[in-house]
Scaffold this motif. Structure first.
Motif, PDB file in Angstrom:
ATOM      1  N   ARG A 170      10.385   5.874  -1.759  1.00 40.80           N
ATOM      2  CA  ARG A 170       9.575   5.551  -2.931  1.00 40.80           C
ATOM      3  C   ARG A 170      10.433   5.617  -4.185  1.00 40.80           C
ATOM      4  N   GLY A 175      10.485  -2.342  -1.859  1.00 39.52           N
ATOM      5  CA  GLY A 175       9.049  -2.601  -1.730  1.00 39.52           C
ATOM      6  C   GLY A 175       8.606  -3.237  -0.430  1.00 39.52           C
ATOM      7  N   ASP A 187       4.873   3.073  -1.409  1.00 39.88           N
ATOM      8  CA  ASP A 187       4.350   2.079  -2.337  1.00 39.88           C
ATOM      9  C   ASP A 187       4.898   0.669  -2.070  1.00 39.88           C
ATOM     10  N   PRO A 188       4.721   0.189  -0.832  1.00 40.00           N
ATOM     11  CA  PRO A 188       5.260  -1.145  -0.520  1.00 40.00           C
ATOM     12  C   PRO A 188       4.418  -2.263  -1.124  1.00 40.00           C
ATOM     13  N   LYS A 189       5.097  -3.332  -1.488  1.00 36.57           N
ATOM     14  CA  LYS A 189       4.387  -4.546  -1.893  1.00 36.57           C
ATOM     15  C   LYS A 189       4.044  -5.351  -0.639  1.00 36.57           C
ATOM     16  N   THR A 240      -1.868  -4.979  -1.412  1.00 40.94           N
ATOM     17  CA  THR A 240      -0.652  -4.944  -0.587  1.00 40.94           C
ATOM     18  C   THR A 240      -0.693  -6.092   0.419  1.00 40.94           C
TER      19      THR A 240
END
Lengths: 238, 289
Positions: A106, A79, A154-156, A187
């Motif tokens: 991902r 992430g 979909d990075p945090k 994000t």
């Protein structure tokens, strides 16, 4: 719990030490700016967090779990994505192929198509230029592609290394406007820049890095003290 | 017609060899001299297992070459990643010589031979022209493999990752491309391509010695330089050009064919003077993993 927790991080290149004990935390949806003169260690800090450079000591925790010493390809799956300096898009591949590569990191592949559509709605130019070779895009469009390519994973936490580099002022404003939308969606963003004013106006807090150490931590309000900012940036004798 | 078909056949064979080398160079910036020994071991296996059905014999050869390629990556090249290009180059050269000597110990210094696919040595009349079966099969096989490789590289996710890694390996890893898996895949595919080359060569010349794959590998390397070392398409194109030119020169120079290599390398020099990075260069040849 902080989404990104960097503790006493030391790293460098071979025997040359560049970072000397960097510590900071980042909360979910928060934006952190890192500014400093050339050679301060800004890019090295991002590369170390993203796993591209080996950590000499200290710890990096992402969502409470240590990612210290992990490979970059594993870190992105956990992430955390890095948009590297100079964008580093694959100019010989199409816009769509660049985005497909972004999906490699991902974890949830079932929603991959929706993720691509989502970034295309955030950056409409990628939709209209989907079949173009990425090298044919303008600098600003390439920067949007580089950010979109990181976002589809979909990075945090999204790390950006000098996203304004080589861009016209109007294009820079557009890029930062998109970054505001990204942070608003939850994000967290860490952004490295040489142009301090861009970052202090954007980030919730800004760290000033010089000679591999954090010299000051600024809020948007305290950053308005230009003299203080200049002293922290260039050193007390400047 | 026959010389032209032979030229296409040899060009295709060189293109396969160059593609195998180019795949590994793309992901590791390694000029793998030991690719020659992957071709050699395939040819040895095909000769040694000649009593088995051809498809089985080739299957064992391809598996052996792929496993040897992966083994060299695991035991040698992986440990040297991050060292300088010169060290990697010398290591591959040393590995090549070491494998040659190992083959000498295992199979002997004298050539091993067997009549591999004897049905391919005959000729057939097509549209009034007498054409050897081996050249028809070789052209068909190389076209089929090149099309399959084209599909793999252009249409699959693995191919996309290989193309991306060939351009910028560091950024590929940042996007999640698993380096060990991708490099392992590239080595395995290069081993299988080497087995096809070994098969084609051993049908034409069933005299296998420890240096069997060396000549074509060196010329395929020349082809890669001509085509553009950072591009898989360039590697295949360059390999084809070298094989094609060499075959045409050998056919039409008559007694002067001893000078074929001189003319070939003259052509190489001219091409490189006009296009220093190769015909399909992307200009990042000096970057490393």
């Amino acid at each position: 719990m902080a989404i990104l927790d960097v503790r006493d991080l030391k790293s460098g290149y071979g025997k040359v030490d560049v970072l000397f004990g960097i510590s900071f935390t980042l909360e979910a949806g928060e934006s952190l700016g890192i500014v400093g003169p050339n050679g301060a260690g800004k890019s090295t800090l991002l590369k170390t967090i993203a796993g591209e450079i080996t950590t000499k000591s200290g710890e990096v925790n992402l969502q409470g779990a240590s990612i210290t010493g992990n490979k970059p390809e594993d870190i992105v799956r956990l992430g955390l994505s890095l948009v590297p300096e100079g964008r580093q898009i694959f100019s010989g591949l199409t816009v769509t192929e660049n985005l497909m590569l972004g999906l490699t990191g991902r974890r949830d592949k079932s929603s991959a198509k929706a993720a691509v559509e989502q970034v295309k709605s955030l950056f409409p130019v990628l939709n209209t230029h989907a079949d173009y070779q990425a090298g044919m895009l303008s600098g600003g469009q390439q920067q949007q592609l580089a950010i979109a390519r990181a976002l589809v994973a979909d990075p945090k936490v999204l790390l950006l290394d000098e996203p304004s580099l080589g861009l016209a002022p109007t294009v820079i404003a557009d890029v930062f406007s998109k970054l505001r939308e990204i942070t608003a969606s939850g994000t967290s963003v860490v952004i490295v820049e040489q142009r301090a004013h861009l970052v202090t106006a954007f980030a919730n807090k800004t760290l000033i890095l010089r000679a591999g150490k954090i010299q000051a931590s600024l809020t948007p309000e305290s950053a308005k003290d230009e003299e203080g900012l200049r002293r922290a940036y260039f050193g007390a004798n400047s | 017609m026959q010389p032209f078909l032979d030229a296409i056949s040899l060009g295709g064979t060189y293109a396969l060899a160059a593609l195998g080398l180019g795949l590994v160079f793309g992901v590791m910036r390694l000029v793998n001299f030991a690719h020659a020994e992957l071709i050699t071991i395939s040819a040895y296996v095909i000769v040694v297992t000649n009593d088995l059905p051809l498809i089985v014999s080739f299957g064992i050869a391809a598996l052996t070459a792929a496993l040897l390629a992966i083994l060299t990556e695991l035991t040698i090249y992986r440990r040297l990643r991050g060292t300088g290009p010169a060290i990697m180059l010398i290591a591959s050269f040393g590995l090549s010589v070491g494998l040659q000597k190992s083959f000498e110990l295992i199979f002997g210094a004298l050539p091993r031979s067997a009549a591999v696919a004897p049905w391919m040595t005959g000729s057939s009349e097509i549209a009034g022209l007498n054409i050897t079966v081996s050249s028809i099969v070789t052209v068909g096989l190389t076209v089929a493999i090149l099309l399959a490789m084209g599909f793999l590289v252009e249409q699959t996710n693995l191919g996309l990752q290989l193309r991306a890694a060939a351009t910028d390996f560091k950024t590929s890893r940042l996007l999640g491309v698993r380096s060990n898996r991708l490099i392992g895949s590239a080595f395995a595919i290069s081993g299988i391509l080497a087995a096809f080359v070994g098969f084609i060569l051993v049908v034409e010349n069933p005299q296998v010695d420890p240096m069997f794959g060396l000549n074509i590998t060196i010329l395929a390397l020349v082809g890669i330089v001509i085509g553009g070392i950072s591009s898989l398409r360039g590697a295949a194109l360059g390999g084809f050009i070298v094989g094609f030119i060499l075959s045409i020169l050998n056919t039409f120079l008559g007694n002067a064919r001893v000078y074929a290599y001189s003319y070939l390398f003259l052509a190489v020099v001219i091409i490189l003077l006009v296009r220093p990075g190769g015909l399909l260069s992307k200009g990042n040849e000096m970057e490393r993993v």
